[in-house]
Every structure is written in C-alpha cells, then in structure tokens.
Motif scaffolding. Structure first.
Motif, PDB file in Angstrom:
ATOM      1  N   LEU A   4      12.122  41.926 -23.632  1.00 39.95           N
ATOM      2  CA  LEU A   4      11.396  40.856 -22.945  1.00 39.95           C
ATOM      3  C   LEU A   4      11.307  41.072 -21.438  1.00 39.95           C
ATOM      4  CD1 LEU A   4       9.851  38.233 -23.239  1.00 39.95           C
ATOM      5  CD2 LEU A   4      12.023  37.012 -23.101  1.00 39.95           C
ATOM      6  N   ASP A   5      12.425  41.386 -20.790  1.00 38.30           N
ATOM      7  CA  ASP A   5      12.398  41.575 -19.331  1.00 38.30           C
ATOM      8  C   ASP A   5      11.454  42.696 -18.932  1.00 38.30           C
ATOM      9  OD1 ASP A   5      14.171  39.519 -18.804  1.00 38.30           O
ATOM     10  OD2 ASP A   5      15.928  40.815 -18.909  1.00 38.30           O
ATOM     11  N   ALA A   6      11.490  43.790 -19.681  1.00 39.72           N
ATOM     12  CA  ALA A   6      10.621  44.933 -19.388  1.00 39.72           C
ATOM     13  C   ALA A   6       9.160  44.566 -19.621  1.00 39.72           C
ATOM     14  CB  ALA A   6      11.018  46.134 -20.233  1.00 39.72           C
ATOM     15  N   ALA A   7       8.892  43.802 -20.672  1.00 39.02           N
ATOM     16  CA  ALA A   7       7.523  43.379 -20.964  1.00 39.02           C
ATOM     17  C   ALA A   7       6.989  42.492 -19.843  1.00 39.02           C
ATOM     18  CB  ALA A   7       7.470  42.644 -22.297  1.00 39.02           C
ATOM     19  N   ILE A   8       7.827  41.576 -19.352  1.00 42.21           N
ATOM     20  CA  ILE A   8       7.423  40.683 -18.258  1.00 42.21           C
ATOM     21  C   ILE A   8       7.130  41.500 -17.003  1.00 42.21           C
ATOM     22  CG2 ILE A   8       8.267  38.893 -16.678  1.00 42.21           C
ATOM     23  CD1 ILE A   8       9.705  37.666 -19.164  1.00 42.21           C
ATOM     24  N   ALA A   9       7.992  42.479 -16.717  1.00 44.63           N
ATOM     25  CA  ALA A   9       7.786  43.335 -15.537  1.00 44.63           C
ATOM     26  C   ALA A   9       6.501  44.145 -15.687  1.00 44.63           C
ATOM     27  CB  ALA A   9       8.991  44.258 -15.346  1.00 44.63           C
ATOM     28  N   ARG A  10       6.265  44.672 -16.871  1.00 46.84           N
ATOM     29  CA  ARG A  10       5.086  45.495 -17.113  1.00 46.84           C
ATOM     30  C   ARG A  10       3.804  44.665 -17.016  1.00 46.84           C
ATOM     31  NH1 ARG A  10       4.932  48.709 -22.584  1.00 46.84           N
ATOM     32  NH2 ARG A  10       6.786  49.615 -21.643  1.00 46.84           N
ATOM     33  N   ALA A  11       3.867  43.423 -17.458  1.00 49.16           N
ATOM     34  CA  ALA A  11       2.679  42.573 -17.473  1.00 49.16           C
ATOM     35  C   ALA A  11       2.235  42.190 -16.065  1.00 49.16           C
ATOM     36  CB  ALA A  11       2.953  41.316 -18.294  1.00 49.16           C
ATOM     37  N   GLY A  12       3.201  42.028 -15.156  1.00 46.03           N
ATOM     38  CA  GLY A  12       2.859  41.600 -13.805  1.00 46.03           C
ATOM     39  C   GLY A  12       2.133  40.267 -13.846  1.00 46.03           C
ATOM     40  N   ALA A  13       1.224  40.057 -12.905  1.00 47.85           N
ATOM     41  CA  ALA A  13       0.486  38.790 -12.831  1.00 47.85           C
ATOM     42  C   ALA A  13      -0.817  38.850 -13.609  1.00 47.85           C
ATOM     43  CB  ALA A  13       0.210  38.450 -11.371  1.00 47.85           C
ATOM     44  N   GLU A  14      -1.233  40.046 -13.958  1.00 49.85           N
ATOM     45  CA  GLU A  14      -2.564  40.220 -14.559  1.00 49.85           C
ATOM     46  C   GLU A  14      -2.584  40.092 -16.065  1.00 49.85           C
ATOM     47  OE1 GLU A  14      -5.214  40.602 -12.509  1.00 49.85           O
ATOM     48  OE2 GLU A  14      -3.651  40.254 -11.013  1.00 49.85           O
ATOM     49  N   ARG A  15      -1.478  40.440 -16.711  1.00 54.89           N
ATOM     50  CA  ARG A  15      -1.475  40.509 -18.171  1.00 54.89           C
ATOM     51  C   ARG A  15      -0.591  39.426 -18.760  1.00 54.89           C
ATOM     52  NH1 ARG A  15      -0.036  46.587 -19.118  1.00 54.89           N
ATOM     53  NH2 ARG A  15      -0.777  46.265 -21.237  1.00 54.89           N
ATOM     54  N   ILE A  16      -0.766  39.179 -20.051  1.00 55.54           N
ATOM     55  CA  ILE A  16      -0.022  38.136 -20.751  1.00 55.54           C
ATOM     56  C   ILE A  16       0.953  38.791 -21.727  1.00 55.54           C
ATOM     57  CG2 ILE A  16      -0.212  36.175 -22.335  1.00 55.54           C
ATOM     58  CD1 ILE A  16      -3.051  35.734 -21.262  1.00 55.54           C
ATOM     59  N   VAL A  17       2.218  38.408 -21.632  1.00 59.97           N
ATOM     60  CA  VAL A  17       3.217  38.869 -22.599  1.00 59.97           C
ATOM     61  C   VAL A  17       3.097  37.991 -23.840  1.00 59.97           C
ATOM     62  CG1 VAL A  17       5.688  39.067 -23.105  1.00 59.97           C
ATOM     63  CG2 VAL A  17       4.818  39.704 -20.841  1.00 59.97           C
ATOM     64  N   ILE A  18       2.999  38.624 -24.994  1.00 62.52           N
ATOM     65  CA  ILE A  18       3.027  37.912 -26.265  1.00 62.52           C
ATOM     66  C   ILE A  18       4.368  38.235 -26.907  1.00 62.52           C
ATOM     67  CG2 ILE A  18       1.931  37.547 -28.506  1.00 62.52           C
ATOM     68  CD1 ILE A  18       0.139  36.762 -26.116  1.00 62.52           C
ATOM     69  N   ALA A  19       5.245  37.239 -26.983  1.00 65.96           N
ATOM     70  CA  ALA A  19       6.605  37.436 -27.495  1.00 65.96           C
ATOM     71  C   ALA A  19       6.740  36.791 -28.868  1.00 65.96           C
ATOM     72  CB  ALA A  19       7.623  36.832 -26.526  1.00 65.96           C
ATOM     73  N   PHE A  20       7.085  37.620 -29.843  1.00 65.52           N
ATOM     74  CA  PHE A  20       7.323  37.142 -31.206  1.00 65.52           C
ATOM     75  C   PHE A  20       8.830  37.013 -31.390  1.00 65.52           C
ATOM     76  CE2 PHE A  20       3.409  39.628 -31.310  1.00 65.52           C
ATOM     77  CZ  PHE A  20       2.526  38.692 -31.832  1.00 65.52           C
ATOM     78  N   VAL A  21       9.304  35.815 -31.727  1.00 62.16           N
ATOM     79  CA  VAL A  21      10.737  35.596 -31.935  1.00 62.16           C
ATOM     80  C   VAL A  21      10.954  35.328 -33.421  1.00 62.16           C
ATOM     81  CG1 VAL A  21      12.763  34.229 -31.300  1.00 62.16           C
ATOM     82  CG2 VAL A  21      10.939  34.619 -29.617  1.00 62.16           C
ATOM     83  N   THR A  22      11.738  36.205 -34.049  1.00 55.56           N
ATOM     84  CA  THR A  22      12.033  36.079 -35.469  1.00 55.56           C
ATOM     85  C   THR A  22      13.528  36.316 -35.678  1.00 55.56           C
ATOM     86  OG1 THR A  22      11.603  38.423 -35.925  1.00 55.56           O
ATOM     87  CG2 THR A  22       9.713  36.916 -36.108  1.00 55.56           C
ATOM     88  N   ALA A  23      13.963  36.222 -36.932  1.00 59.81           N
ATOM     89  CA  ALA A  23      15.357  36.510 -37.264  1.00 59.81           C
ATOM     90  C   ALA A  23      15.411  37.135 -38.654  1.00 59.81           C
ATOM     91  CB  ALA A  23      16.204  35.235 -37.234  1.00 59.81           C
ATOM     92  N   ASP A  24      16.355  38.051 -38.826  1.00 59.58           N
ATOM     93  CA  ASP A  24      16.508  38.736 -40.108  1.00 59.58           C
ATOM     94  C   ASP A  24      16.786  37.760 -41.252  1.00 59.58           C
ATOM     95  OD1 ASP A  24      16.121  41.202 -38.942  1.00 59.58           O
ATOM     96  OD2 ASP A  24      18.258  41.552 -38.615  1.00 59.58           O
ATOM     97  N   ARG A  25      17.519  36.696 -40.969  1.00 51.08           N
ATOM     98  CA  ARG A  25      17.959  35.757 -42.003  1.00 51.08           C
ATOM     99  C   ARG A  25      16.879  34.744 -42.387  1.00 51.08           C
ATOM    100  NH1 ARG A  25      18.354  31.439 -38.724  1.00 51.08           N
ATOM    101  NH2 ARG A  25      18.952  31.918 -36.581  1.00 51.08           N
ATOM    102  N   CYS A  26      15.752  34.769 -41.682  1.00 50.79           N
ATOM    103  CA  CYS A  26      14.723  33.735 -41.816  1.00 50.79           C
ATOM    104  C   CYS A  26      13.593  34.226 -42.723  1.00 50.79           C
ATOM    105  CB  CYS A  26      14.238  33.398 -40.404  1.00 50.79           C
ATOM    106  SG  CYS A  26      12.649  32.608 -40.271  1.00 50.79           S
ATOM    107  N   ALA A  27      13.472  33.637 -43.921  1.00 51.02           N
ATOM    108  CA  ALA A  27      12.443  34.080 -44.872  1.00 51.02           C
ATOM    109  C   ALA A  27      11.020  33.914 -44.326  1.00 51.02           C
ATOM    110  CB  ALA A  27      12.601  33.347 -46.195  1.00 51.02           C
ATOM    111  N   PRO A  28      10.672  32.769 -43.686  1.00 54.29           N
ATOM    112  CA  PRO A  28       9.331  32.652 -43.120  1.00 54.29           C
ATOM    113  C   PRO A  28       9.068  33.711 -42.039  1.00 54.29           C
ATOM    114  CG  PRO A  28      10.337  30.482 -43.290  1.00 54.29           C
ATOM    115  CD  PRO A  28      11.408  31.494 -43.613  1.00 54.29           C
ATOM    116  N   CYS A  29      10.109  34.088 -41.298  1.00 59.53           N
ATOM    117  CA  CYS A  29       9.963  35.135 -40.274  1.00 59.53           C
ATOM    118  C   CYS A  29       9.581  36.465 -40.921  1.00 59.53           C
ATOM    119  CB  CYS A  29      11.264  35.341 -39.498  1.00 59.53           C
ATOM    120  SG  CYS A  29      11.805  33.925 -38.535  1.00 59.53           S
ATOM    121  N   GLN A  30      10.249  36.777 -42.018  1.00 58.67           N
ATOM    122  CA  GLN A  30       9.985  38.048 -42.694  1.00 58.67           C
ATOM    123  C   GLN A  30       8.563  38.069 -43.247  1.00 58.67           C
ATOM    124  OE1 GLN A  30      12.154  40.451 -42.147  1.00 58.67           O
ATOM    125  NE2 GLN A  30      13.299  38.859 -41.090  1.00 58.67           N
TER     126      GLN A  30
END
Length: 107
Positions: A4-30
């Motif tokens: 996440l930190d690297a993605a935010i740095a790479r995006a700068g002010a011009e681009r949008i970070v799209i962050a997907f948050v999931t978990a191994d234990r979560c069936a809907p996530c899988q």
C-alpha cells in the motif's frame, strides 16, 4: 501488486490507488478474487495508466488496512488519491459492478 505505501508513493497526485482488501479465511473474499478480480475486462481496466492497483490480505498484515483505510469489513475495495480514501466499494461484487464503480471515480 506493490504494498500500500509503495502504491500510494507511485500514484503521486495524478493517479488513483485501487486497494483490494481481502482475507484468506473469508469465503466471499475468495469468490471476489476468483471472479471479479480475475476478470479480463477488470484486469484490462486496472492496467490503465490512471490506476495503481494493490492488494492487502487483512490477516497477513493486521492493522495495516485499519491504519490506512479505517475499515474492518471485508472484502472492501478502496480508491485513494494522495493517500486519502475518496471512494469505497463494500463487499463481494461482480466484474460489472466493479467496472461501473471504477468508471465513476473522479478523473
């Protein structure tokens, strides 16, 4: 995908970070990862210069998602500009839902 930190740095002010948050234990996530996040049209859209996609496994980096994103609900999809959440999409969604959400993000 970059952390996440690297993605935010790479995006700068011009681009949008799209962050997907999931978990191994979560069936809907899988299901979300297998379907929408593996869909060719979604992958092509995320490859757009406008976006910097990243993925966080909530179980593997506890606290990281909460610290940056302030949510414990999973799966969650966030759009960040300048490191701040500007939009979120809650829950397991279809590829069509995800594409529609990406389209309506501020330019």
């Amino acid at each position: 995908a970059p952390p996440l930190d690297a993605a935010i740095a790479r995006a700068g002010a011009e681009r949008i970070v799209i962050a997907f948050v999931t978990a191994d234990r979560c069936a809907p996530c899988q299901q979300y990862k297998r379907d929408a996040l593996n869909d060719a049209s979604v992958l092509a859209r995320l490859a757009d210069e406008r976006f910097v996609p990243t993925h966080l496994e909530a179980d593997r980096s506890p606290g990281l998602a909460d610290a940056h994103l302030g949510s414990r609900a999973i799966p969650m999809t966030y759009a960040l500009r300048d490191g701040k959440v500007v939009a979120e999409l809650r829950g397991q969604r279809s590829a069509a839902d995800l594409l529609a959400w990406l389209e309506q993000l501020p330019k």
